[in-house]
Design a protein around this motif. Structure first.
Motif, mmCIF file in Angstrom:
data_model
loop_
_atom_site.group_PDB
_atom_site.id
_atom_site.type_symbol
_atom_site.label_atom_id
_atom_site.label_comp_id
_atom_site.label_asym_id
_atom_site.label_seq_id
_atom_site.Cartn_x
_atom_site.Cartn_y
_atom_site.Cartn_z
ATOM 1 N N GLU A 138 -33.831 -35.288 -0.464
ATOM 2 C CA GLU A 138 -32.925 -36.324 0.012
ATOM 3 C C GLU A 138 -32.524 -37.172 -1.195
ATOM 4 O OE1 GLU A 138 -33.357 -37.975 4.203
ATOM 5 O OE2 GLU A 138 -35.429 -37.497 3.714
ATOM 6 N N THR A 141 -35.625 -40.320 4.469
ATOM 7 C CA THR A 141 -35.288 -40.874 5.788
ATOM 8 C C THR A 141 -35.955 -40.080 6.906
ATOM 9 O OG1 THR A 141 -33.304 -39.525 6.074
ATOM 10 C CG2 THR A 141 -33.054 -41.597 4.884
ATOM 11 N N GLU A 181 -28.151 -34.886 3.151
ATOM 12 C CA GLU A 181 -27.487 -36.170 3.375
ATOM 13 C C GLU A 181 -27.402 -36.503 4.871
ATOM 14 O OE1 GLU A 181 -26.291 -38.537 1.427
ATOM 15 O OE2 GLU A 181 -25.650 -37.721 -0.504
ATOM 16 N N THR A 211 -29.123 -40.011 4.694
ATOM 17 C CA THR A 211 -28.647 -40.907 3.645
ATOM 18 C C THR A 211 -27.125 -41.020 3.591
ATOM 19 O OG1 THR A 211 -28.676 -39.088 2.038
ATOM 20 C CG2 THR A 211 -30.661 -40.449 2.187
ATOM 21 N N CYS A 264 -27.147 -45.914 3.121
ATOM 22 C CA CYS A 264 -27.898 -46.418 1.967
ATOM 23 C C CYS A 264 -27.062 -47.299 1.034
ATOM 24 C CB CYS A 264 -28.503 -45.253 1.186
ATOM 25 S SG CYS A 264 -29.802 -44.394 2.104
ATOM 26 N N GLY A 267 -25.520 -40.830 -0.152
ATOM 27 C CA GLY A 267 -26.665 -41.149 -0.992
ATOM 28 C C GLY A 267 -26.517 -40.648 -2.413
#
Length: 224
Positions: free
Chosen positions: A12, A17, A48, A51, A56, A61
């Motif tokens: 990630e 997450t 993703e 994120t 984020c 992300g």
């Protein structure tokens, strides 16, 4: 990676997450990983799902360190919950070499409603720059909780990126009590097996509602 025995590295982007652990990678981690994977010809695959889509404090992300992966996966926030959909994005050369060998099937992954929802969701994120609000609200959330729990023996850590925040209970057995009591008081929390409570407020949450949720959370912990 130098042995050429590793086909791909999957991670990630900056924060975990999945399953609510919210462990944060050191600054520069993703940049270093990208340099190494490029050096040795290893694919970098970014998840993703959690994120992405402003969660984020950036649209994705990967933008936290401006890293471009070889493959990225998306879901959940992709359609903002209007319909079930997931997506995989890759480079053209990878797609051209693998498309004939791929088995692209899905029960409902590309229905017109889901695709329309995904396109509209992306349009709104770009139009309203939702990530800017997520970054601002997330900073407020982490600082508020960090200050309130400073010196509190019941909480060992407060950490987060954007609107993905974790609060770790010193005693893992306390986590379930906090989650259950908070739910009785009108606040839904998610928990992880390592004693971490995962906070993921709606990205469009009003500051007054966010503060109300924080107060319920603080009050719940203090009364245990």
């Amino acid at each position: 990676l130098s042995t050429n025995e590793i086909a791909a590295l999957v991670t990630e982007a900056g924060i975990i997450t999945g399953w609510g652990s919210t462990h944060i990678a050191p600054a520069g981690f993703l940049t270093t990983v990208r340099k190494l994977t490029k050096k040795y010809g290893t694919l970098l695959i970014l998840d993703e799902v959690g994120t992405g889509f402003s969660r984020c404090g950036e649209l994705y992300g990967m933008l936290l360190e401006n890293v471009v992966p070889d493959i990225a996966t998306f879901a959940k926030g992709l359609s903002n919950g209007v319909a079930a959909i997931g997506a995989m994005v890759t480079r053209e050369d990878i797609a051209n070499k693998t498309i004939s060998k791929s088995n692209l099937t899905s029960t409902f992954g590309w229905t017109p409603i889901a695709c329309a929802g995904a396109l509209k969701t992306l349009e709104i994120h770009l139009r309203d720059k939702v990530w800017e609000k997520a970054k601002k609200d997330g900073k407020f959330l982490v600082e508020k909780l960090g200050n309130e729990f400073k010196g509190d023996h019941r909480v060992s850590n407060v950490r987060g990126i954007g609107m993905e925040v974790g609060v770790t209970c010193t005693d893992p057995n306390m986590m379930g009590k906090v989650v259950n009591k908070a739910r009785e008081n009108g606040l839904h929390l998610a928990m992880c097996s390592d004693g971490n409570i995962q906070l993921m407020p709606p990205l469009v949450i009003d500051r007054q509602v966010l503060e109300q949720g924080i107060e319920i959370f603080l009050d719940t912990v203090r009364k245990l």
